[in-house]
Design a protein around this motif. Structure first.
Motif, PDB file in Angstrom:
ATOM      1  N   GLY A 274      29.141  58.163  50.671  1.00  0.00           N
ATOM      2  CA  GLY A 274      29.363  57.348  49.602  1.00  0.00           C
ATOM      3  C   GLY A 274      28.359  56.811  48.714  1.00  0.00           C
ATOM      4  O   GLY A 274      28.585  56.325  47.653  1.00  0.00           O
ATOM      5  N   ILE A 275      27.029  57.278  49.146  1.00  0.00           N
ATOM      6  CA  ILE A 275      25.782  56.783  48.548  1.00  0.00           C
ATOM      7  C   ILE A 275      25.099  57.825  47.772  1.00  0.00           C
ATOM      8  O   ILE A 275      24.996  57.992  46.813  1.00  0.00           O
ATOM      9  N   ASN A 276      24.951  59.072  48.783  1.00  0.00           N
ATOM     10  CA  ASN A 276      24.408  60.200  48.132  1.00  0.00           C
ATOM     11  C   ASN A 276      25.318  61.556  48.637  1.00  0.00           C
ATOM     12  O   ASN A 276      24.994  62.546  47.911  1.00  0.00           O
ATOM     13  N   VAL A 277      26.242  61.260  49.318  1.00  0.00           N
ATOM     14  CA  VAL A 277      27.304  62.173  49.910  1.00  0.00           C
ATOM     15  C   VAL A 277      28.567  61.901  49.578  1.00  0.00           C
ATOM     16  O   VAL A 277      29.162  60.851  49.570  1.00  0.00           O
ATOM     17  N   ALA A 278      29.372  62.952  48.981  1.00  0.00           N
ATOM     18  CA  ALA A 278      30.762  62.878  48.666  1.00  0.00           C
ATOM     19  C   ALA A 278      31.438  64.071  49.687  1.00  0.00           C
ATOM     20  O   ALA A 278      30.726  64.935  50.015  1.00  0.00           O
ATOM     21  N   GLY A 279      32.811  64.122  49.356  1.00  0.00           N
ATOM     22  CA  GLY A 279      33.305  65.359  49.955  1.00  0.00           C
ATOM     23  C   GLY A 279      34.898  65.561  49.265  1.00  0.00           C
ATOM     24  O   GLY A 279      35.398  64.485  48.780  1.00  0.00           O
ATOM     25  N   ILE A 280      35.323  66.569  49.173  1.00  0.00           N
ATOM     26  CA  ILE A 280      36.543  66.819  48.870  1.00  0.00           C
ATOM     27  C   ILE A 280      37.491  67.644  49.861  1.00  0.00           C
ATOM     28  O   ILE A 280      36.813  68.836  50.409  1.00  0.00           O
ATOM     29  N   ARG A 281      38.425  67.112  50.344  1.00  0.00           N
ATOM     30  CA  ARG A 281      39.174  67.948  51.568  1.00  0.00           C
ATOM     31  C   ARG A 281      40.047  68.961  51.077  1.00  0.00           C
ATOM     32  O   ARG A 281      40.060  69.132  49.790  1.00  0.00           O
ATOM     33  N   TYR A 282      40.531  69.708  52.109  1.00  0.00           N
ATOM     34  CA  TYR A 282      41.278  70.750  51.639  1.00  0.00           C
ATOM     35  C   TYR A 282      42.522  70.692  50.730  1.00  0.00           C
ATOM     36  O   TYR A 282      42.928  71.479  50.226  1.00  0.00           O
ATOM     37  N   ASP A 283      42.988  69.308  50.741  1.00  0.00           N
ATOM     38  CA  ASP A 283      44.012  69.087  50.026  1.00  0.00           C
ATOM     39  C   ASP A 283      43.771  68.468  48.710  1.00  0.00           C
ATOM     40  O   ASP A 283      44.620  67.841  47.819  1.00  0.00           O
ATOM     41  N   GLY A 284      42.597  68.299  48.447  1.00  0.00           N
ATOM     42  CA  GLY A 284      42.070  67.590  47.204  1.00  0.00           C
ATOM     43  C   GLY A 284      41.583  66.270  47.212  1.00  0.00           C
ATOM     44  O   GLY A 284      41.171  65.496  46.004  1.00  0.00           O
ATOM     45  N   ILE A 285      41.750  65.456  48.329  1.00  0.00           N
ATOM     46  CA  ILE A 285      41.375  64.154  48.587  1.00  0.00           C
ATOM     47  C   ILE A 285      39.967  63.951  48.481  1.00  0.00           C
ATOM     48  O   ILE A 285      39.335  64.727  49.153  1.00  0.00           O
ATOM     49  N   ILE A 286      39.611  63.001  47.651  1.00  0.00           N
ATOM     50  CA  ILE A 286      38.102  62.649  47.401  1.00  0.00           C
ATOM     51  C   ILE A 286      37.579  61.896  48.617  1.00  0.00           C
ATOM     52  O   ILE A 286      38.302  60.516  48.462  1.00  0.00           O
ATOM     53  N   GLY A 287      36.722  61.824  49.261  1.00  0.00           N
ATOM     54  CA  GLY A 287      36.009  61.014  50.216  1.00  0.00           C
ATOM     55  C   GLY A 287      34.590  61.206  50.339  1.00  0.00           C
ATOM     56  O   GLY A 287      33.925  61.566  49.326  1.00  0.00           O
ATOM     57  N   ALA A 288      34.110  61.329  51.483  1.00  0.00           N
ATOM     58  CA  ALA A 288      32.923  61.632  51.701  1.00  0.00           C
ATOM     59  C   ALA A 288      32.743  62.743  52.981  1.00  0.00           C
ATOM     60  O   ALA A 288      33.100  63.816  52.952  1.00  0.00           O
TER      61      ALA A 288
END
Length: 362
Positions: A274-288
């Motif tokens: 959440g600072i330099n790192v984000a993520g998108i899960r297989y179902d489109g949910i945005i997190g880290a």
């Protein structure tokens, strides 16, 4: 160097580190983006934190949706400065994966995968090279007879074959072994180091198994305090050997105290989720990071633009003061340095961390 000079040096080192971390939290430049491309997997690791299975999930993003996400992020950020880590499940199991790889390369992203190697055939290796991949992490936890017991029969030979296939295909990017260390792995660390060295691999990242997913119910796999100390002592000793052909790197972000910080990995403690790192899960949910609890989800790529979510949310990632009153963090004199440790070890903002390395090793 005298003890006084060492203490002064450490104090300056941590002061600079805290200043850099505070600036990163304020400015939060995106530098690393996880694509959890699928939850499907063709093996069944005993400790899997994502509890992956072979079954397809009906809400998976399509190949065209992933390509649209790549285009969107490339439009809103400098693609050359954002490393994309394609993870799973098993990424190579997913249909359309090479089309996604090629699109990442076309849009200018440096990118890599974490793979169990079982599908990294000679043909797959050629496609990977053609798609301009920069980094490949091959999962192998221990010497073959232990690794096959934990990850499945034949998974060790798959890694050996994958390395050969990649070299024959002309792959020249980063190639590393990624090991999740469970209790059965502990007696074989030196043997594993020799095994990897013989394979000609120069990078080895080790991380203790997390008490998540399947591992949360398999206490015989989890490391106790003595195991964590022994793992850190092993890594520290090997990294002090300047001319060693293979120097392992500890891959967890949590604070370790002065006995180990600066000595077991090429960076000081830092959870950059959440600072330099984000993520998108297989179902489109945005997190880290994919392992972080869904309680820390921030948005849905199918409904909103990623840049908007990145710029306007992630407050509980960037201000970790909520963790200061929980469990081992409460009253801890190291909190201003540690900031509550790795976020993947929290269920939510009301529950203490599942594991504090600092308390485990001191």
């Amino acid at each position: 160097m005298t003890d006084l000079r060492i203490r002064l040096y450490q104090a300056m080192m941590w002061q600079r580190h805290r200043i850099r971390q505070a600036r990163n939290r304020d400015e939060h430049p995106l530098r690393y983006l996880f694509f959890e491309i699928s939850r499907r997997c063709n093996i069944h690791c005993l400790y899997c934190g994502s509890d992956c299975t072979i079954a397809e999930r009906k809400d998976e993003l399509t190949t065209e949706e992933w390509k649209g996400i790549i285009d969107q992020v490339a439009e809103d950020f400098d693609a050359t400065k954002v490393m994309v880590a394609v993870t799973g499940g098993e990424p190579l199991l997913r249909e359309g994966i090479y089309e996604i790889f090629a699109h990442l390369h076309q849009r200018g992203f440096p990118y890599g995968i974490v793979t169990n190697s079982t599908l990294l055939t000679p043909e797959a290796a050629k496609k990977i090279v053609a798609c301009g991949m920069n980094s490949i992490s091959l999962s192998m936890d221990s010497v073959p007879h232990i690794n096959d017991r934990i990850r499945g029969k034949g998974t060790s030979q798959a890694v050996i074959d994958a390395i050969s296939n990649l070299r024959n295909a002309g792959y020249t990017g980063i190639l590393e072994i990624l090991s999740t260390i469970t209790k059965p792995c502990m007696p074989h660390l030196a043997e594993m180091q020799a095994f990897i060295t013989d394979l000609g691999i120069k990078r080895w990242r080790v991380a203790p198994v997390m008490p998540l997913g399947r591992a949360a119910e398999k206490h015989d796999l989890l490391l106790d305090n003595d195991d964590v100390k022994a793992l850190l002592d092993f890594v520290r000793a090997q990294r002090r050997l300047v001319n060693a052909p293979l120097r392992p790197e500890f891959g967890e972000e949590g604070y370790l105290g002065d006995r180990y910080e600066g000595l077991v990995r090429p960076y000081l403690c830092q959870c950059r989720a959440g600072i330099n790192v984000a993520g998108i899960r297989y179902d489109g949910i945005i997190g880290a990071c994919p392992e972080i609890s869904q309680a820390f989800d921030q948005g849905d790529i199918r409904k909103e633009r990623f840049k908007t979510v990145w710029e306007e949310r992630y407050q509980e990632y960037r201000d970790r003061s909520w963790s200061k009153s929980l469990g081992p963090c409460k009253g801890c004199e190291q909190f201003k340095t540690c900031q509550g440790g790795a976020l993947h070890l929290y269920d939510d903002t009301q529950t203490p961390t599942k594991r504090c390395f600092y308390k485990m090793v001191t």
